[in-house]
Design a protein around this motif. Structure first.
Motif, PDB file in Angstrom:
ATOM      1  N   ASP A 165       1.025  -1.219   0.338  1.00  0.00           N
ATOM      2  CA  ASP A 165      -0.387  -0.231   0.063  1.00  0.00           C
ATOM      3  C   ASP A 165       0.860   0.779  -0.034  1.00  0.00           C
ATOM      4  O   ASP A 165       1.839   1.204   1.119  1.00  0.00           O
ATOM      5  CB  ASP A 165      -1.463  -0.058   1.500  1.00  0.00           C
ATOM      6  CG  ASP A 165      -2.204   0.230   1.302  1.00  0.00           C
ATOM      7  OD1 ASP A 165      -3.006   0.520   0.081  1.00  0.00           O
ATOM      8  OD2 ASP A 165      -2.900   1.166   2.075  1.00  0.00           O
ATOM      9  N   ASN A 210      -2.661  -8.989  -7.236  1.00  0.00           N
ATOM     10  CA  ASN A 210      -3.267  -7.367  -7.432  1.00  0.00           C
ATOM     11  C   ASN A 210      -4.583  -7.427  -6.092  1.00  0.00           C
ATOM     12  O   ASN A 210      -5.018  -8.423  -5.787  1.00  0.00           O
ATOM     13  CB  ASN A 210      -3.658  -6.349  -8.300  1.00  0.00           C
ATOM     14  CG  ASN A 210      -4.406  -7.385  -8.964  1.00  0.00           C
ATOM     15  OD1 ASN A 210      -5.756  -7.331  -8.692  1.00  0.00           O
ATOM     16  ND2 ASN A 210      -4.921  -6.599 -10.451  1.00  0.00           N
ATOM     17  N   THR A 236      -0.383   3.698  -5.034  1.00  0.00           N
ATOM     18  CA  THR A 236      -1.725   2.939  -5.033  1.00  0.00           C
ATOM     19  C   THR A 236      -3.327   2.537  -4.241  1.00  0.00           C
ATOM     20  O   THR A 236      -3.615   1.607  -4.251  1.00  0.00           O
ATOM     21  CB  THR A 236      -1.065   1.537  -4.401  1.00  0.00           C
ATOM     22  OG1 THR A 236      -0.662   1.300  -3.280  1.00  0.00           O
ATOM     23  CG2 THR A 236       0.551   0.974  -5.855  1.00  0.00           C
ATOM     24  N   ASP A 276      -5.491   0.243  -5.214  1.00  0.00           N
ATOM     25  CA  ASP A 276      -4.953  -1.013  -6.339  1.00  0.00           C
ATOM     26  C   ASP A 276      -3.877  -0.901  -5.396  1.00  0.00           C
ATOM     27  O   ASP A 276      -2.864  -0.255  -6.490  1.00  0.00           O
ATOM     28  CB  ASP A 276      -4.886  -0.086  -7.515  1.00  0.00           C
ATOM     29  CG  ASP A 276      -4.829  -1.298  -8.749  1.00  0.00           C
ATOM     30  OD1 ASP A 276      -4.785  -2.064  -8.759  1.00  0.00           O
ATOM     31  OD2 ASP A 276      -5.252  -0.599 -10.034  1.00  0.00           O
ATOM     32  N   ASP A 277      -3.822  -1.893  -5.268  1.00  0.00           N
ATOM     33  CA  ASP A 277      -2.120  -2.693  -4.980  1.00  0.00           C
ATOM     34  C   ASP A 277      -1.437  -3.829  -5.313  1.00  0.00           C
ATOM     35  O   ASP A 277      -2.266  -4.760  -5.493  1.00  0.00           O
ATOM     36  CB  ASP A 277      -2.687  -2.234  -2.766  1.00  0.00           C
ATOM     37  CG  ASP A 277      -2.783  -1.366  -2.620  1.00  0.00           C
ATOM     38  OD1 ASP A 277      -2.754  -0.963  -2.902  1.00  0.00           O
ATOM     39  OD2 ASP A 277      -3.130  -1.824  -1.226  1.00  0.00           O
ATOM     40  N   ALA A 282      -9.124   4.336  -1.547  1.00  0.00           N
ATOM     41  CA  ALA A 282      -9.810   3.635  -2.868  1.00  0.00           C
ATOM     42  C   ALA A 282      -8.440   3.125  -2.590  1.00  0.00           C
ATOM     43  O   ALA A 282      -7.149   3.820  -2.714  1.00  0.00           O
ATOM     44  CB  ALA A 282     -10.472   4.488  -3.740  1.00  0.00           C
ATOM     45  N   VAL A 319     -12.255  -5.974  -0.314  1.00  0.00           N
ATOM     46  CA  VAL A 319     -11.117  -6.148  -1.399  1.00  0.00           C
ATOM     47  C   VAL A 319     -11.180  -7.219  -1.781  1.00  0.00           C
ATOM     48  O   VAL A 319     -11.310  -8.256  -0.805  1.00  0.00           O
ATOM     49  CB  VAL A 319      -9.766  -6.279  -0.392  1.00  0.00           C
ATOM     50  CG1 VAL A 319      -8.395  -6.357  -1.191  1.00  0.00           C
ATOM     51  CG2 VAL A 319      -9.389  -4.557   0.718  1.00  0.00           C
ATOM     52  N   ARG A 327      -7.714  -4.722  -5.017  1.00  0.00           N
ATOM     53  CA  ARG A 327      -8.459  -3.461  -4.964  1.00  0.00           C
ATOM     54  C   ARG A 327      -9.686  -3.841  -4.534  1.00  0.00           C
ATOM     55  O   ARG A 327     -10.685  -4.875  -4.428  1.00  0.00           O
ATOM     56  CB  ARG A 327      -9.038  -4.156  -7.012  1.00  0.00           C
ATOM     57  CG  ARG A 327      -7.743  -3.706  -8.084  1.00  0.00           C
ATOM     58  CD  ARG A 327      -8.185  -3.387  -9.157  1.00  0.00           C
ATOM     59  NE  ARG A 327      -7.175  -3.940 -10.241  1.00  0.00           N
ATOM     60  CZ  ARG A 327      -6.673  -4.204 -11.333  1.00  0.00           C
ATOM     61  NH1 ARG A 327      -7.653  -4.856 -12.218  1.00  0.00           N
ATOM     62  NH2 ARG A 327      -5.769  -3.969 -11.820  1.00  0.00           N
TER      63      ARG A 327
END
Length: 151
Positions: A47, A87, A55, A75-76, A73, A107, A89
């Motif tokens: 993160d 990933n 991210t 998107d890691d 929010a 998530v 999200r």
């Protein structure tokens, strides 16, 4: 009069039943649940909040980083050791007013490489970040991942 006779005949024909004798054929069997295989997943969620291309982005809440009520929010990247395996999200919210940071997370983890390629996990859980060991509730998963649980 003629209508009454026709109506009576139809009523008698529809209510008249013929007894039928039959046997129920069926085999009884004991339910045997599938044998489960235990799978331990250990990966890292990266993160990144404070770079040119973060991210995780704050979408609501106070200006302070991770203050109570902050919503992010994400998107890691997911890694297992040095390898990128997928990933994460979704979003999380800071839900603690005390010293110990706690997040509520929603998530989806998508696996794009490694043993579970094509699989996914859906997490909806409380995440007590300051604890060294924690478990999160998995509320769903993709079919390929579920196949891996059975022998």
């Amino acid at each position: 009069m003629e209508r009454a006779i026709i109506f009576t005949c139809i009523l008698l024909l529809t209510t008249y039943t013929t007894p039928a004798q039959s046997k129920y054929y069926g085999r009884s069997s004991t339910y045997k649940p599938a044998k489960l295989k235990k799978t331990h997943l250990h990966f890292f969620l990266h993160d990144v909040l404070s770079v040119a291309k973060p991210t995780a982005v704050r979408i609501a809440g106070p200006r302070d980083l991770l203050a109570f009520g902050s919503v992010y929010a994400i998107d890691d990247v997911l890694t297992e050791g040095p390898e990128v395996v997928g990933n994460a999200r979704g979003m999380y919210m800071s839900s603690s007013q005390g010293k110990n940071l706690t997040l509520v997370m929603r998530v989806d983890l998508g696996f794009t490489a490694g043993k579970f390629t094509g699989s996914s996990l859906s997490v909806l859980s409380r995440n007590p970040v300051t604890e060294s060991r924690r478990e999160l509730a998995v509320v769903g998963g993709g079919l390929e991942w579920l196949k891996g649980l059975f022998l």
